[in-house]
Enzyme design. Sequence first.
Site, PDB file in Angstrom:
ATOM      1  N   ASP A  36     -25.245 -14.316  19.287  1.00  0.00           N
ATOM      2  CA  ASP A  36     -25.308 -15.532  18.438  1.00  0.00           C
ATOM      3  C   ASP A  36     -26.128 -15.310  17.175  1.00  0.00           C
ATOM      4  O   ASP A  36     -25.704 -15.677  16.077  1.00  0.00           O
ATOM      5  CB  ASP A  36     -25.764 -16.772  19.235  1.00  0.00           C
ATOM      6  N   ALA A 120     -36.229 -20.752  33.881  1.00  0.00           N
ATOM      7  CA  ALA A 120     -35.229 -19.910  34.551  1.00  0.00           C
ATOM      8  C   ALA A 120     -34.248 -19.298  33.554  1.00  0.00           C
ATOM      9  O   ALA A 120     -33.385 -18.514  33.939  1.00  0.00           O
ATOM     10  CB  ALA A 120     -34.471 -20.726  35.596  1.00  0.00           C
ATOM     11  N   SER A 124     -33.608 -25.253  29.495  1.00  0.00           N
ATOM     12  CA  SER A 124     -34.217 -26.573  29.671  1.00  0.00           C
ATOM     13  C   SER A 124     -34.791 -27.071  28.345  1.00  0.00           C
ATOM     14  O   SER A 124     -34.777 -28.274  28.078  1.00  0.00           O
ATOM     15  CB  SER A 124     -35.298 -26.530  30.753  1.00  0.00           C
ATOM     16  N   ASP A 171     -27.676 -22.080  22.660  1.00  0.00           N
ATOM     17  CA  ASP A 171     -28.143 -22.989  23.707  1.00  0.00           C
ATOM     18  C   ASP A 171     -28.009 -24.450  23.283  1.00  0.00           C
ATOM     19  O   ASP A 171     -27.498 -25.287  24.032  1.00  0.00           O
ATOM     20  CB  ASP A 171     -29.604 -22.686  24.058  1.00  0.00           C
TER      21      ASP A 171
HETATM   22  C1  GLA Z   1     -31.568 -16.820  24.533  1.00  0.00           C
HETATM   23  C2  GLA Z   1     -31.462 -17.460  23.159  1.00  0.00           C
HETATM   24  C3  GLA Z   1     -29.994 -17.602  22.741  1.00  0.00           C
HETATM   25  C4  GLA Z   1     -29.293 -16.239  22.852  1.00  0.00           C
HETATM   26  C5  GLA Z   1     -29.542 -15.623  24.226  1.00  0.00           C
HETATM   27  C6  GLA Z   1     -28.973 -14.223  24.335  1.00  0.00           C
HETATM   28  O1  GLA Z   1     -31.021 -17.665  25.492  1.00  0.00           O
HETATM   29  O2  GLA Z   1     -32.053 -18.741  23.174  1.00  0.00           O
HETATM   30  O3  GLA Z   1     -29.905 -18.102  21.441  1.00  0.00           O
HETATM   31  O4  GLA Z   1     -29.706 -15.391  21.825  1.00  0.00           O
HETATM   32  O5  GLA Z   1     -30.907 -15.567  24.537  1.00  0.00           O
HETATM   33  O6  GLA Z   1     -27.590 -14.248  24.235  1.00  0.00           O
END
Ligand code: GLA
Length: 377
Positions: A36, A120, A124, A171
């Site tokens: 991302d 985890a 969250s 996320d």
């Molecule tokens: C974390 C970051 C996301 C992404 C993932 C790896 O969850 O918050 O933005 O970079 O790692 O894919």
Amino acid sequence: MSAGAAAELFRSAYGRDPDVVASAPGRVNLIGEHTDYNGGEVLPMAIDRRTWVALGREPGAVSRAVSREVGDAGSFTLATPQAAGAWWDYVHGALREVRTTVGDGGAWAVAVVSDVPAGAGLSSSAALEVATVLAAAHLTDPATPLAMPVVAQLAYRAEREFVGVPCGIMDQCASACATEGHALRIWCDSGRVAAVPFDRQVLVIDTAVPRSLRGSAFAERQAACVRALKTLQRHAPSLDVLAHASLAAIESLLDGEDRRRARHVVRESARVGEVVEALRTGQSLGPWLAASHASLRDDYACSSPELDWVVDAAVATPGVEGARLTGAGWGGCAIAIGEAEALEVLRARVMEDFPGRWGHPPRSWRTRASRGASIDA
Ligand code: GLA
């Protein structure tokens, strides 16, 4: 757990009813890891665990926040540009973004309840930010609802710029924009999203390894990706993001660590489209999950012995299609996809054997692709 529980907490903390309750889910990523923030593709889905934020206006300049799970209350003023290092920083950052973009709603009273497991790697914090943005934007300007991708952007800015976590958009975007029964394909170069039907069962296994190193390792990987992009751009100035680089250029122009990191990003981003096609044609996702995990382990170096062990146990279980680490890595969660019964066999085996092998119990949840953020009351 429900909107009612958040409203109840609000009433007991502030002695009146909230004006709105919004909620947002945690997420797992099916494929497209560490792509991302490199302008690549990702394919997360919302899980069936959510955070509810009950919100009301508060007189004066001081906002207040209370959390049932943390059991701790905090206060802050929206004019303050610094985070306090407390859980309510996510709320504070999200409310600041709403104030800047939607309008000044004054100070707020906030009550939070959640069944998204914290710590985890199930986002969250994104769930809390997204639910807060949605609730506050709704109260500030009810006549002009924000589009969910905009909600995601504001929540993302809160996490990156206010809390100071150098994450990508995945996320917050998954939490805001996902729909029930679908994964969410996100093109992180443009922010375009598309719902992808996904009705398979997912088992999430949290290796429950302390993640103290995660922040610095994550920042190191980001720095390697920026370095790799700069080197490639010296030869191809029109290259905009690392995920768009050619494998041939990576192999010939980069070496060592930067080559391995960049190779992972380009291949992993390509796997997203391949998995979408595999889902459309009803194929097993096993080969792509295996390739993703191997690449994260070997080229991106963000797996852990515990995650590798869980993934090995999963692929050795008949009826499990495939498994891989999900989220940032360096501990945290793996996902396994497959038949419900096979996932239960795997879950029982991991819950039994993991503690003897690694010295502490793991956690696990069965989940399915769930809905994104919503105004609930
Ligand atoms: C974390 C970051 C996301 C992404 C993932 C790896 O969850 O918050 O933005 O970079 O790692 O894919």
